[in-house]
Design a protein around this motif. Sequence first.
Motif, PDB file in Angstrom:
ATOM      1  N   TYR A 133       9.140   9.471  -4.118  1.00  0.00           N
ATOM      2  CA  TYR A 133       8.198   9.804  -5.187  1.00  0.00           C
ATOM      3  C   TYR A 133       7.809   8.540  -5.943  1.00  0.00           C
ATOM      4  N   ASN A 134       6.516   8.267  -6.035  1.00  0.00           N
ATOM      5  CA  ASN A 134       6.078   7.021  -6.668  1.00  0.00           C
ATOM      6  C   ASN A 134       5.527   7.245  -8.075  1.00  0.00           C
ATOM      7  N   TYR A 135       5.275   6.147  -8.756  1.00  0.00           N
ATOM      8  CA  TYR A 135       4.827   6.220 -10.151  1.00  0.00           C
ATOM      9  C   TYR A 135       3.404   6.758 -10.280  1.00  0.00           C
ATOM     10  N   LYS A 136       2.685   6.870  -9.144  1.00  0.00           N
ATOM     11  CA  LYS A 136       1.336   7.424  -9.185  1.00  0.00           C
ATOM     12  C   LYS A 136       1.330   8.953  -9.105  1.00  0.00           C
TER      13      LYS A 136
ATOM     14  N   LYS B 157       0.846  -1.187   0.000  1.00  0.00           N
ATOM     15  CA  LYS B 157       0.000   0.000   0.000  1.00  0.00           C
ATOM     16  C   LYS B 157       0.885   1.242   0.000  1.00  0.00           C
ATOM     17  N   HIS B 158       0.569   2.203  -0.882  1.00  0.00           N
ATOM     18  CA  HIS B 158       1.264   3.479  -0.878  1.00  0.00           C
ATOM     19  C   HIS B 158       0.624   4.382   0.182  1.00  0.00           C
ATOM     20  N   VAL B 159       1.385   4.715   1.217  1.00  0.00           N
ATOM     21  CA  VAL B 159       0.880   5.611   2.261  1.00  0.00           C
ATOM     22  C   VAL B 159       1.400   7.013   1.967  1.00  0.00           C
ATOM     23  N   ALA B 160       0.489   7.924   1.617  1.00  0.00           N
ATOM     24  CA  ALA B 160       0.890   9.270   1.204  1.00  0.00           C
ATOM     25  C   ALA B 160       1.542  10.036   2.346  1.00  0.00           C
ATOM     26  N   ILE B 161       2.637  10.737   2.049  1.00  0.00           N
ATOM     27  CA  ILE B 161       3.342  11.562   3.031  1.00  0.00           C
ATOM     28  C   ILE B 161       3.767  12.872   2.376  1.00  0.00           C
ATOM     29  N   LYS B 162       4.170  13.829   3.209  1.00  0.00           N
ATOM     30  CA  LYS B 162       4.836  15.016   2.695  1.00  0.00           C
ATOM     31  C   LYS B 162       6.302  14.669   2.493  1.00  0.00           C
ATOM     32  N   ALA B 163       6.864  15.106   1.410  1.00  0.00           N
ATOM     33  CA  ALA B 163       8.261  14.753   1.109  1.00  0.00           C
ATOM     34  C   ALA B 163       9.182  15.284   2.203  1.00  0.00           C
ATOM     35  N   PRO B 164       9.997  14.424   2.818  1.00  0.00           N
ATOM     36  CA  PRO B 164      10.967  14.890   3.813  1.00  0.00           C
ATOM     37  C   PRO B 164      11.983  15.839   3.167  1.00  0.00           C
ATOM     38  N   PRO B 165      12.567  16.749   3.950  1.00  0.00           N
ATOM     39  CA  PRO B 165      13.555  17.687   3.399  1.00  0.00           C
ATOM     40  C   PRO B 165      14.733  16.955   2.751  1.00  0.00           C
TER      41      PRO B 165
ATOM     42  N   ARG C 150      -6.584 -11.556   8.852  1.00  0.00           N
ATOM     43  CA  ARG C 150      -5.800 -11.078   9.996  1.00  0.00           C
ATOM     44  C   ARG C 150      -4.344 -10.945   9.577  1.00  0.00           C
ATOM     45  N   PHE C 151      -3.735  -9.834   9.937  1.00  0.00           N
ATOM     46  CA  PHE C 151      -2.339  -9.602   9.575  1.00  0.00           C
ATOM     47  C   PHE C 151      -1.436 -10.622  10.255  1.00  0.00           C
ATOM     48  N   THR C 152      -0.490 -11.153   9.480  1.00  0.00           N
ATOM     49  CA  THR C 152       0.504 -12.065  10.040  1.00  0.00           C
ATOM     50  C   THR C 152       1.918 -11.496   9.923  1.00  0.00           C
ATOM     51  N   TYR C 153       2.070 -10.424   9.149  1.00  0.00           N
ATOM     52  CA  TYR C 153       3.372  -9.767   9.019  1.00  0.00           C
ATOM     53  C   TYR C 153       3.161  -8.361   8.475  1.00  0.00           C
ATOM     54  N   ILE C 154       3.921  -7.402   9.000  1.00  0.00           N
ATOM     55  CA  ILE C 154       3.825  -6.011   8.536  1.00  0.00           C
ATOM     56  C   ILE C 154       5.227  -5.432   8.418  1.00  0.00           C
ATOM     57  N   ASP C 155       5.492  -4.753   7.308  1.00  0.00           N
ATOM     58  CA  ASP C 155       6.743  -4.018   7.130  1.00  0.00           C
ATOM     59  C   ASP C 155       6.375  -2.642   6.575  1.00  0.00           C
ATOM     60  N   VAL C 156       6.799  -1.589   7.234  1.00  0.00           N
ATOM     61  CA  VAL C 156       6.430  -0.245   6.787  1.00  0.00           C
ATOM     62  C   VAL C 156       7.656   0.658   6.798  1.00  0.00           C
ATOM     63  N   GLY C 157       7.750   1.533   5.807  1.00  0.00           N
ATOM     64  CA  GLY C 157       8.823   2.511   5.793  1.00  0.00           C
ATOM     65  C   GLY C 157       9.751   2.438   4.605  1.00  0.00           C
ATOM     66  N   ALA C 158       9.543   1.476   3.715  1.00  0.00           N
ATOM     67  CA  ALA C 158      10.434   1.360   2.556  1.00  0.00           C
ATOM     68  C   ALA C 158      10.231   2.537   1.613  1.00  0.00           C
ATOM     69  N   TYR C 159      11.322   2.927   0.912  1.00  0.00           N
ATOM     70  CA  TYR C 159      11.219   3.986  -0.091  1.00  0.00           C
ATOM     71  C   TYR C 159      10.390   3.495  -1.263  1.00  0.00           C
ATOM     72  N   GLU C 160       9.528   4.384  -1.778  1.00  0.00           N
ATOM     73  CA  GLU C 160       8.735   4.007  -2.946  1.00  0.00           C
ATOM     74  C   GLU C 160       9.622   3.753  -4.155  1.00  0.00           C
ATOM     75  N   SER C 161      10.758   4.465  -4.231  1.00  0.00           N
ATOM     76  CA  SER C 161      11.626   4.337  -5.406  1.00  0.00           C
ATOM     77  C   SER C 161      12.304   2.968  -5.483  1.00  0.00           C
ATOM     78  N   GLU C 162      12.231   2.175  -4.420  1.00  0.00           N
ATOM     79  CA  GLU C 162      12.886   0.859  -4.421  1.00  0.00           C
ATOM     80  C   GLU C 162      12.192  -0.138  -5.358  1.00  0.00           C
TER      81      GLU C 162
ATOM     82  N   ILE D  23       5.404   6.298   1.473  1.00  0.00           N
ATOM     83  CA  ILE D  23       6.209   5.179   1.950  1.00  0.00           C
ATOM     84  C   ILE D  23       5.387   3.916   1.717  1.00  0.00           C
ATOM     85  N   VAL D  24       6.028   2.772   1.743  1.00  0.00           N
ATOM     86  CA  VAL D  24       5.348   1.527   1.394  1.00  0.00           C
ATOM     87  C   VAL D  24       5.008   0.736   2.651  1.00  0.00           C
TER      88      VAL D  24
END
Length: 222
Positions: A173-176, A158-166, A192-204, A181-182
């Motif tokens: 910046y994502n293709y949308k 899921k793409h979680v919208a954020i303000k671009a950090p300085p 039910r969630f069995t695993y969560i990872d959050v914070g990856a760069y969209e550009s990855e 962040i992802v």
Amino acid sequence: MQRSKRRKKARHWVSPYLKDRNEKGRFASDFEHLHMDSSRFIENFRMPPEIFDELFELLQPHLRPKKNTRPKDGIPTKTKLAIVLEYMAAGTLQSHIASCYHISKQHIGKIVSDVCKAICCALKQEIAEWTEATLREVADGFQKQWNFPNCVGAIDGKHVAIKAPPNSGSLFYNYKGFHSIVLMATCDANYRFTYIDVGAYESEGDSNVVKNSKFGSSVLND
């Protein structure tokens, strides 16, 4: 010659609009009515009233109010939880939520941060560690419920919208066409969630997001 600028004196120590919180704010005027109407409650908070109450009980020890020099202005824990759940359900309407609850926009930001930290502390043990036994249990669930054999989880991002950090350039910046962040997660046959990872760069990109997560590195290293 420089002239010192005098600070403009505020008209009120606290805005009269914010002072009306306990009489006219959304929680005081509307919450109990919503609580008695399950369908409308779910529309606003994305969960049934009984689940809200259960979550509130779990979060209370983690959201005990700090010493307040102005206790009459304190915001109850249940109000904070309602604010955050409605904010999450609505998306990015922070100003609108602040107005409805008669709380300043700046204070809403702090409440969101505090409640999210409390949720992480209270629920971090709810997601069990992956073992052979837990994965077999998940696979049995997919087999029995969906007739889908040998499946140990459904995965998506899921793409979680954020303000671009300085000074971040195009890292987030994502293709949308927006910065994000992802959030990558897996779930069992009952959603039910069995695993969560959050914070990856969209550009990855998707493959690198998986590869660089704890889950992905464990798979690659057998």
